[in-house]
Enzyme design. Structure first.
Site, short mmCIF file in Angstrom:
data_model
loop_
_atom_site.label_atom_id
_atom_site.label_comp_id
_atom_site.label_asym_id
_atom_site.label_seq_id
_atom_site.Cartn_x
_atom_site.Cartn_y
_atom_site.Cartn_z
N ASP A 34 0.90 -1.23 0.01
CA ASP A 34 0.14 0.08 0.06
C ASP A 34 0.86 1.26 0.06
OD1 ASP A 34 -2.41 1.32 -0.05
OD2 ASP A 34 -2.80 1.07 2.32
N GLY A 35 0.15 2.47 -0.51
CA GLY A 35 0.95 3.49 -0.35
C GLY A 35 1.58 4.14 -1.78
N ARG A 38 -0.21 7.42 -2.83
CA ARG A 38 0.03 8.81 -1.92
C ARG A 38 1.81 8.98 -2.05
NH1 ARG A 38 -1.20 6.34 3.35
NH2 ARG A 38 -1.52 4.48 2.27
N ARG A 47 -0.56 8.96 -10.02
CA ARG A 47 -0.57 7.87 -9.37
C ARG A 47 -0.07 6.87 -10.11
NH1 ARG A 47 -4.17 7.22 -5.15
NH2 ARG A 47 -4.56 5.26 -5.93
N HIS A 51 2.55 3.32 -9.11
CA HIS A 51 2.42 1.89 -9.56
C HIS A 51 3.55 1.44 -10.03
CE1 HIS A 51 -1.36 2.24 -7.80
NE2 HIS A 51 -1.74 2.74 -8.77
N SER A 79 -6.95 -5.75 -5.28
CA SER A 79 -7.95 -6.32 -4.72
C SER A 79 -9.54 -6.26 -5.67
CB SER A 79 -8.30 -5.91 -3.25
OG SER A 79 -8.83 -4.35 -3.59
N TRP A 83 -11.50 -2.19 -8.13
CA TRP A 83 -12.21 -1.94 -9.58
C TRP A 83 -12.96 -0.31 -9.63
CZ3 TRP A 83 -10.89 -4.77 -13.43
CH2 TRP A 83 -10.74 -6.19 -13.52
N ARG A 85 -11.70 2.22 -8.71
CA ARG A 85 -10.86 3.37 -9.22
C ARG A 85 -11.05 3.92 -10.34
NH1 ARG A 85 -4.90 1.31 -6.78
NH2 ARG A 85 -5.67 1.31 -4.46
N LEU A 145 11.85 -20.18 -4.52
CA LEU A 145 10.74 -19.40 -4.02
C LEU A 145 9.52 -19.50 -4.89
CD1 LEU A 145 10.22 -16.78 -2.09
CD2 LEU A 145 10.86 -15.64 -4.10
N SER A 210 -7.97 -5.20 5.14
CA SER A 210 -8.65 -5.07 3.87
C SER A 210 -8.87 -6.13 3.22
CB SER A 210 -7.68 -3.94 3.17
OG SER A 210 -7.50 -2.93 3.76
N GLU A 221 2.12 -13.32 12.59
CA GLU A 221 2.58 -12.08 13.09
C GLU A 221 2.06 -10.98 11.96
OE1 GLU A 221 3.78 -11.71 16.10
OE2 GLU A 221 3.89 -13.81 16.42
C1 V0D Z 1 0.49 -2.01 -8.47
C2 V0D Z 1 2.12 -2.19 -6.31
C3 V0D Z 1 3.47 -6.50 -10.28
C4 V0D Z 1 0.90 -2.85 -6.05
C5 V0D Z 1 3.07 -3.18 -7.23
C6 V0D Z 1 -2.66 -6.01 -12.01
C7 V0D Z 1 -0.09 -2.15 -7.27
C8 V0D Z 1 2.83 -2.91 -8.51
C9 V0D Z 1 2.57 -7.15 -10.71
C10 V0D Z 1 2.51 -8.61 -11.31
C11 V0D Z 1 1.24 -4.01 -9.48
C12 V0D Z 1 1.42 -9.35 -11.22
C13 V0D Z 1 1.52 -10.78 -11.78
C14 V0D Z 1 2.63 -11.07 -12.11
C15 V0D Z 1 3.73 -10.44 -12.28
C16 V0D Z 1 3.53 -9.06 -11.84
C17 V0D Z 1 1.34 -6.36 -10.57
C18 V0D Z 1 -0.75 -5.58 -10.47
C19 V0D Z 1 -0.37 -4.25 -9.70
C20 V0D Z 1 -2.26 -5.55 -10.72
F1 V0D Z 1 2.47 -12.23 -12.80
N1 V0D Z 1 3.24 -5.39 -9.73
N2 V0D Z 1 1.75 -5.16 -9.86
N3 V0D Z 1 0.08 -6.44 -10.73
N4 V0D Z 1 1.57 -3.23 -8.95
#
Ligand code: V0D
Length: 255
Positions: A34-35, A38, A47, A51, A79, A83, A85, A145, A210, A221
């Site tokens: 999160d964040g 911001r 924004r 991301h 989440s 949607w 947004r 991992l 959330s 934890e």
């Molecule tokens: C935005 C911060 C990696 C959170 C990180 C569709 C919100 C960057 C992925 C990702 C997002 C997802 C699947 C995958 C590989 C990478 C990603 C979303 C948002 C939402 F197989 N970052 N990331 N997916 N953000």
């Protein structure tokens, strides 16, 4: 000691070495990232730039988790509430898996990382699903991992769906009421096959779950940080794990 860790956890403190016990690394770390918005606002940036930079933090967290021997890393990327947004922002987010994987997939394969996803795939654009499926397919035999992206994930819906499928089995006469146990519900969740998180990290300063892994986090934890997700680095993961170890240290083998 707790005060020392708390001060290390703040962004304006100098970096210090964190020492970890190698026999008490959390097997599964889950993160609410999160964040991002911001972080961008504070810099007068759109924004989506938040991301974009959040994606770089995903990479840093993955490398650090792998390095210390975490086995499962679950990242809350989108989440079911996201949607709501603006459409432009949602469209941008849906392109991120593709973009992330175009840049990182080769290295993830090389590092023996297994990419998975957890969420309700029905509403996602086909190119988002295609990118994730390709990543899952190319890494399915990897034994390192497990990098698990929670995408279009909502925990209450996950639990409701699990109960629904149990009811279906009952209706079909395959299951009796007395057979419904905690394990039954667990095995029908989207996280089936992955152990419960030992440690949950939430960045961005909010102190909430959330709708994230409500069932699975029953005994985890919880570590909260004011750091905005795009600022999250290796040292923040190590500090969170150090905090985890402080709390779970076994005194003389008791408990
Ligand atoms: C935005 C911060 C990696 C959170 C990180 C569709 C919100 C960057 C992925 C990702 C997002 C997802 C699947 C995958 C590989 C990478 C990603 C979303 C948002 C939402 F197989 N970052 N990331 N997916 N953000």
């Amino acid at each position: 000691m707790i005060n020392l860790l708390r001060s290390l956890w703040k962004s304006d403190q100098p970096r210090k070495t964190v020492s970890l016990q190698h026999d008490n690394i959390p097997e599964h770390v889950a993160i609410i990232m999160d964040g991002n918005g911001r972080w961008a606002n504070r810099r007068g940036l759109p924004r989506i730039i938040g991301h974009q930079n959040g994606m770089k933090a995903v990479k840093r967290a993955t490398i650090a988790a792998d390095e210390i021997g975490v086995k499962y890393l679950t990242m809350y990327a989108f989440s079911t509430e996201n949607w709501k947004r603006p459409k432009d922002e949602v469209d941008f987010l849906m392109r991120l898996p593709q973009e992330f994987l175009a840049i990182e997939l080769d290295e993830l394969v090389e590092k023996n990382v297994q990419v998975r996803m957890m969420g309700h795939t029905d509403q996602l654009p086909s190119y988002t699903i295609a990118a994730m499926e390709e990543a899952a397919e190319r890494t399915k035999d990897n034994t390192g991992l497990v990098l698990n992206f929670a995408l279009n994930y909502g925990s209450r819906r996950e639990i409701a769906d699990s109960v629904k499928s149990l009811c279906n089995e009952i209706q079909a006469g395959q299951l009796s009421l007395d057979d419904i146990t905690e394990d039954h519900i667990t095995s029908h969740l989207l996280s089936a096959g992955i152990p419960d998180p030992d440690l949950l990290i939430r960045t961005g300063g909010e102190l909430r779950l959330s709708n994230f892994m409500l069932w699975q986090l029953a005994y985890s934890e919880l570590v909260f940080s004011d750091i905005y997700w795009p600022e999250f680095g290796r040292e923040h993961l190590l500090e969170a794990v150090a905090e985890f170890q402080q709390r779970t240290r076994r005194y003389g083998g008791l408990t």
